[in-house]
Write a protein that holds these residues in place. Structure first.
Motif, mmCIF file in Angstrom:
data_model
loop_
_atom_site.group_PDB
_atom_site.id
_atom_site.type_symbol
_atom_site.label_atom_id
_atom_site.label_comp_id
_atom_site.label_asym_id
_atom_site.label_seq_id
_atom_site.Cartn_x
_atom_site.Cartn_y
_atom_site.Cartn_z
ATOM 1 N N ILE A 134 -65.984 -74.244 -70.264
ATOM 2 C CA ILE A 134 -65.202 -75.237 -70.967
ATOM 3 C C ILE A 134 -64.504 -74.563 -72.110
ATOM 4 O O ILE A 134 -65.043 -74.441 -73.155
ATOM 5 C CB ILE A 134 -66.148 -76.442 -71.278
ATOM 6 N N TYR A 135 -63.001 -74.892 -72.009
ATOM 7 C CA TYR A 135 -62.148 -74.307 -72.756
ATOM 8 C C TYR A 135 -61.782 -75.478 -73.707
ATOM 9 O O TYR A 135 -61.518 -76.529 -73.666
ATOM 10 C CB TYR A 135 -60.819 -73.837 -72.186
ATOM 11 N N LEU A 149 -57.729 -80.384 -80.284
ATOM 12 C CA LEU A 149 -56.450 -80.653 -79.489
ATOM 13 C C LEU A 149 -56.568 -80.893 -77.835
ATOM 14 O O LEU A 149 -55.782 -81.318 -77.382
ATOM 15 C CB LEU A 149 -55.556 -79.202 -79.755
ATOM 16 N N GLY A 150 -57.769 -80.389 -77.477
ATOM 17 C CA GLY A 150 -57.953 -80.703 -75.888
ATOM 18 C C GLY A 150 -59.049 -79.827 -75.473
ATOM 19 O O GLY A 150 -59.738 -78.924 -76.063
ATOM 20 N N ILE A 151 -59.888 -80.363 -74.147
ATOM 21 C CA ILE A 151 -60.798 -79.855 -73.519
ATOM 22 C C ILE A 151 -60.531 -79.771 -72.412
ATOM 23 O O ILE A 151 -60.015 -80.592 -71.525
ATOM 24 C CB ILE A 151 -62.149 -80.742 -73.931
ATOM 25 N N TRP A 152 -60.685 -78.686 -71.722
ATOM 26 C CA TRP A 152 -60.333 -78.102 -70.280
ATOM 27 C C TRP A 152 -61.453 -77.397 -69.660
ATOM 28 O O TRP A 152 -62.228 -76.711 -69.999
ATOM 29 C CB TRP A 152 -59.216 -77.249 -70.345
ATOM 30 N N ALA A 153 -61.754 -78.315 -68.499
ATOM 31 C CA ALA A 153 -62.892 -77.589 -67.487
ATOM 32 C C ALA A 153 -62.218 -76.607 -66.581
ATOM 33 O O ALA A 153 -61.346 -76.748 -65.944
ATOM 34 C CB ALA A 153 -63.535 -78.656 -66.744
ATOM 35 N N GLY A 154 -62.868 -75.269 -66.466
ATOM 36 C CA GLY A 154 -62.412 -74.407 -65.741
ATOM 37 C C GLY A 154 -63.239 -74.042 -64.475
ATOM 38 O O GLY A 154 -64.194 -74.660 -64.435
#
Length: 221
Positions: A134-135, A149-154
């Motif tokens: 999780i970025y 600013l944001g959460i991204w799943a890799g």
């Protein structure tokens, strides 16, 4: 009477009608006075409301803990005696996803003094439970407050290529410059930052600096 989805149970005497409202203590039957002129606005249980907010929060909490919709439905039936369908649970969780998507694409500030980036591996259920990165990008604003600013799943290991996609998305959302970006020692990440914000200063995270320094110390020290 019907189940706890809140369908009307019919009219009663003395100008009232009954409806069942799902609450965090189980189904509650509410007798609603008739209002011919339509001028009265209830405050606790609003018109056409079938669930109180505590139920939605309970469903979201159970969902966040990894329970399936079927398990949540069974839990509410066993503990609270409330029959909540899987479709109702899906409706509750989908509202959160809509809000999450809106938050993830919101416009950002033009400049951030400091941005921290890192990835953490968490267990995610997607058919089966597996570790996924999780970025996360957290900024310090010019007012001195912190903002995610944001959460991204890799879908793989932490890589500079994925971070480049994240930085590009942030720039497209309005971030023209970052004065300092704090990160770990991931190889290739400084190049990814320079591609998007050429004048940004790269600062290695103090925790990672300490870890790297300890490697040169004797074990007893």
């Amino acid at each position: 009477k019907h189940d706890a989805t809140g369908r009307n149970s019919g009219n009663s005497r003395n100008g009232t009608r009954s409806k069942t409202v799902l609450t965090d203590v189980g189904p509650v039957e509410v007798k609603v006075p008739r209002d011919t002129a339509g001028t009265f606005e209830p405050q606790i249980v609003r018109k056409r409301q079938r669930r109180l907010t505590g139920v939605d929060e309970m469903v979201l909490s159970l969902s966040a803990k990894g329970l399936t919709h079927g398990e949540i439905s069974a839990h509410l039936a066993e503990v609270y005696g409330a029959e909540v369908s899987k479709q109702t649970i899906t409706t509750i969780t989908d509202k959160v996803m809509e809000g999450m998507a809106e938050w993830q694409s919101r416009p950002l500030d033009r400049v951030y003094p400091v941005v921290f980036v890192d990835a953490i591996n968490v267990k995610i259920r997607d058919g089966k439970v597996a570790n996924r990165p999780i970025y996360v990008a957290m900024a310090v604003t010019v007012e001195g407050t912190r903002d995610i600013l944001g959460i991204w799943a890799g879908d793989g290991g932490e890589g500079a290529k994925h971070w480049l996609q994240v930085f590009t998305e942030l720039k497209n959302r309005g971030v023209e410059d970052v004065l300092m970006l704090v990160c770990d020692g991931l190889k290739g990440l400084p190049d990814a930052v320079e591609t998007v914000w050429p004048r940004t200063v790269i600062q290695t995270c103090i925790v990672h600096l300490i870890r790297n320094s300890i490697r040169y110390c004797a074990r007893q020290d």
